[in-house]
Design a protein around this motif. Structure first.
Motif, PDB file in Angstrom:
ATOM      1  N   THR A 113       0.827  -1.212   0.000  1.00 41.86           N
ATOM      2  CA  THR A 113       0.000   0.000   0.000  1.00 41.86           C
ATOM      3  C   THR A 113       0.859   1.258   0.000  1.00 41.86           C
ATOM      4  O   THR A 113       0.640   2.182  -0.797  1.00 41.86           O
ATOM      5  N   ILE A 114       1.864   1.309   0.890  1.00 46.05           N
ATOM      6  CA  ILE A 114       2.743   2.487   0.939  1.00 46.05           C
ATOM      7  C   ILE A 114       3.478   2.651  -0.391  1.00 46.05           C
ATOM      8  O   ILE A 114       3.588   3.761  -0.930  1.00 46.05           O
ATOM      9  N   HIS A 115       3.980   1.543  -0.903  1.00 45.14           N
ATOM     10  CA  HIS A 115       4.743   1.585  -2.153  1.00 45.14           C
ATOM     11  C   HIS A 115       3.897   2.149  -3.292  1.00 45.14           C
ATOM     12  O   HIS A 115       4.347   3.033  -4.046  1.00 45.14           O
ATOM     13  N   VAL A 131       7.289   5.469   4.779  1.00 46.11           N
ATOM     14  CA  VAL A 131       8.156   4.550   5.532  1.00 46.11           C
ATOM     15  C   VAL A 131       7.276   3.526   6.234  1.00 46.11           C
ATOM     16  O   VAL A 131       6.280   3.882   6.878  1.00 46.11           O
ATOM     17  N   GLY A 132       7.642   2.259   6.107  1.00 48.09           N
ATOM     18  CA  GLY A 132       6.879   1.185   6.731  1.00 48.09           C
ATOM     19  C   GLY A 132       7.524   0.690   8.010  1.00 48.09           C
ATOM     20  O   GLY A 132       8.756   0.692   8.150  1.00 48.09           O
ATOM     21  N   VAL A 133       6.678   0.274   8.946  1.00 45.16           N
ATOM     22  CA  VAL A 133       7.124  -0.346  10.195  1.00 45.16           C
ATOM     23  C   VAL A 133       6.588  -1.771  10.209  1.00 45.16           C
ATOM     24  O   VAL A 133       5.379  -1.979  10.051  1.00 45.16           O
ATOM     25  N   VAL A 330      10.971   2.700   2.031  1.00 47.58           N
ATOM     26  CA  VAL A 330      11.684   1.667   2.779  1.00 47.58           C
ATOM     27  C   VAL A 330      10.853   1.201   3.971  1.00 47.58           C
ATOM     28  O   VAL A 330       9.955   1.904   4.443  1.00 47.58           O
ATOM     29  N   MET A 331      11.168  -0.001   4.438  1.00 43.62           N
ATOM     30  CA  MET A 331      10.625  -0.527   5.683  1.00 43.62           C
ATOM     31  C   MET A 331      11.766  -0.696   6.673  1.00 43.62           C
ATOM     32  O   MET A 331      12.874  -1.112   6.295  1.00 43.62           O
ATOM     33  N   VAL A 332      11.523  -0.370   7.921  1.00 40.99           N
ATOM     34  CA  VAL A 332      12.510  -0.599   8.973  1.00 40.99           C
ATOM     35  C   VAL A 332      12.668  -2.107   9.170  1.00 40.99           C
ATOM     36  O   VAL A 332      11.690  -2.855   9.159  1.00 40.99           O
ATOM     37  N   LEU A 351      10.643  -1.167   0.050  1.00 44.62           N
ATOM     38  CA  LEU A 351       9.250  -1.609   0.069  1.00 44.62           C
ATOM     39  C   LEU A 351       8.925  -2.467  -1.150  1.00 44.62           C
ATOM     40  O   LEU A 351       8.120  -3.395  -1.066  1.00 44.62           O
ATOM     41  N   SER A 352       9.551  -2.165  -2.266  1.00 42.59           N
ATOM     42  CA  SER A 352       9.278  -2.906  -3.496  1.00 42.59           C
ATOM     43  C   SER A 352       9.629  -4.378  -3.356  1.00 42.59           C
ATOM     44  O   SER A 352       9.017  -5.235  -4.002  1.00 42.59           O
TER      45      SER A 352
END
Length: 401
Positions: A113-115, A131-133, A330-332, A351-352
């Protein structure tokens, strides 16, 4: 990028520590100069489209502190699958509230979704950082050693199987077998955790069936008969998503959710625990019971692991810090540096990549028979879960000494 607001949402099923990540984002955003206010999505992206928002920047510090030990998803969650048709409405909301940063706490679908949102905004000429967590009790997110929420859910599962296993052992003259069904659609990380407290052959569980291995009814019944002959009762743990070799779920459900995932045990199919129960009862004529915890491991704050709570909070703060540096897409991630003593650092993954890949249990963590985790899995899990209780054992040699 100039000043603007940020928004955060929680998506999918909760964990015991997802609100700790939210607290970390709130605190971290206070230190980011170009974020004015942090808004929270009520009911995830679905609520965001309906303009259901809460001002997290206006919450008291006492409330934010309490979030770190509050179960479930305080913002409210959603399993709405983002459609291309949703994107214009979401962009309009972002513009309406001058939102330039979006955080989402969730799993693979959430990272997707974020991407998609950041790509769409970029194509439209709107500056948006994303940014994803990470979050999921299933522990199947790619690129991270483990996901916040998994250690606590694993502890819940280990303790539940350990304690219900004592009941099964002591009631074996009444019930000859018991089946504990764990959540975990495509991976067995959580089901395998049920074996962590096992110390000897008699201890529960005796058999563990995971989605990573094809289920075979005849082999299963042979396993059950062999254990019963050796020990006198049978304790079984199964993942909800176990399938036959042709891909058919053992639950035999044909119902799917909005992400096209099979709804295990939904209308049209019994739960997998019930299926296994019936197989044993029909084959051997024994009496037994099954235990289905469903979403309880997702929200049991009383069994949350301190390290899990701390890492979840740190991931939230890191997401805010990354946004403050201009990072996006990006995701942490959590990277393990040491097992003994346990030590981790934080990193990132695109994220991709996270959105389209999953992390099943590796082969070396499952025995050759496909019915129990190996010591490699326990070495991986023990530092995350911490010490488990040891219960009394009577001497049964009749001496009384």
């Amino acid at each position: 990028m100039g000043k603007g607001n940020a928004v955060v949402g929680q998506s999918g099923g909760p964990t015991s520590v997802i609100n700790s990540s939210l607290a970390g984002i709130v605190e971290g955003c206070r230190e980011v100069a170009d974020i004015d206010r942090l808004l929270g999505m009520r009911w995830g992206i679905e609520g965001f489209m309906a303009d259901q928002l809460v001002d997290l920047s206006a919450q008291s510090q006492a409330t934010i502190d309490a979030l770190r030990h509050t179960p479930s998803s305080i913002l409210g969650s959603s399993r709405h699958k983002l459609q291309d048709a949703d994107l214009p409405a979401i962009l309009a909301q972002l513009q309406r509230h001058d939102i330039r940063t979006i955080f989402m706490i969730g799993g693979n679908d959430t990272m997707d979704t974020i991407h998609r949102l950041t790509d769409y905004a970029a194509d439209a000429g709107y500056e948006l950082r994303g940014v994803g967590v990470p979050k999921t009790v299933d522990n199947d997110l790619f690129a991270t050693d483990h996901t916040p929420g998994y250690p606590s859910a694993a502890r819940y599962t280990a303790l539940s199987v350990q304690q219900s296993g004592r009941l099964a052992r002591d009631m074996q003259k009444v019930d000859q077998y018991t089946i504990y069904q764990s959540i975990g659609r495509d991976s067995g990380w959580l089901a395998a955790a049920g074996a962590l407290a096992k110390r000897c052959e008699e201890d529960a569980p005796h058999l563990v069936y995971l989605p990573e291995r094809a289920f075979d009814r005849d082999r299963f019944l042979a396993d059950v008969a062999a254990v019963h002959a050796r020990v006198g009762y049978v304790s079984i743990v199964c993942g909800e998503g176990i399938r036959y070799a042709d891909g058919t779920p053992v639950s035999a459900s044909r119902t799917t959710d909005r992400f096209s995932n099979v709804e295990f045990g939904a209308m049209g199919g019994a739960s997998v625990g019930m299926r296994l129960h019936s197989m044993i009862s029909e084959e051997f004529g024994w009496r037994g019971e099954f235990q289905v915890t469903e979403s309880l491991p997702m929200c049991a704050i009383d069994r949350a692991v301190d390290t899990d709570l701390s890492e979840a909070h740190a991931c939230g703060r890191e997401a805010a810090r990354l946004a403050g540096t201009g990072a996006s897409g990006v995701m942490v991630t959590i990277e393990r540096e040491s097992n003994d003593p346990y030590r981790s650092i934080l990193g990132t993954a695109p994220l991709s990549e996270v959105a389209v890949r999953a992390k099943p249990m590796p082969d070396e963590m499952i025995n050759d028979a496909g019915n129990f985790p190996t010591e490699a899995f326990f070495d991986y899990l023990r530092p995350l879960v911490g010490d488990l209780p040891t219960y009394a054992a009577l001497r049964l040699d009749g001496t009384g000494s």
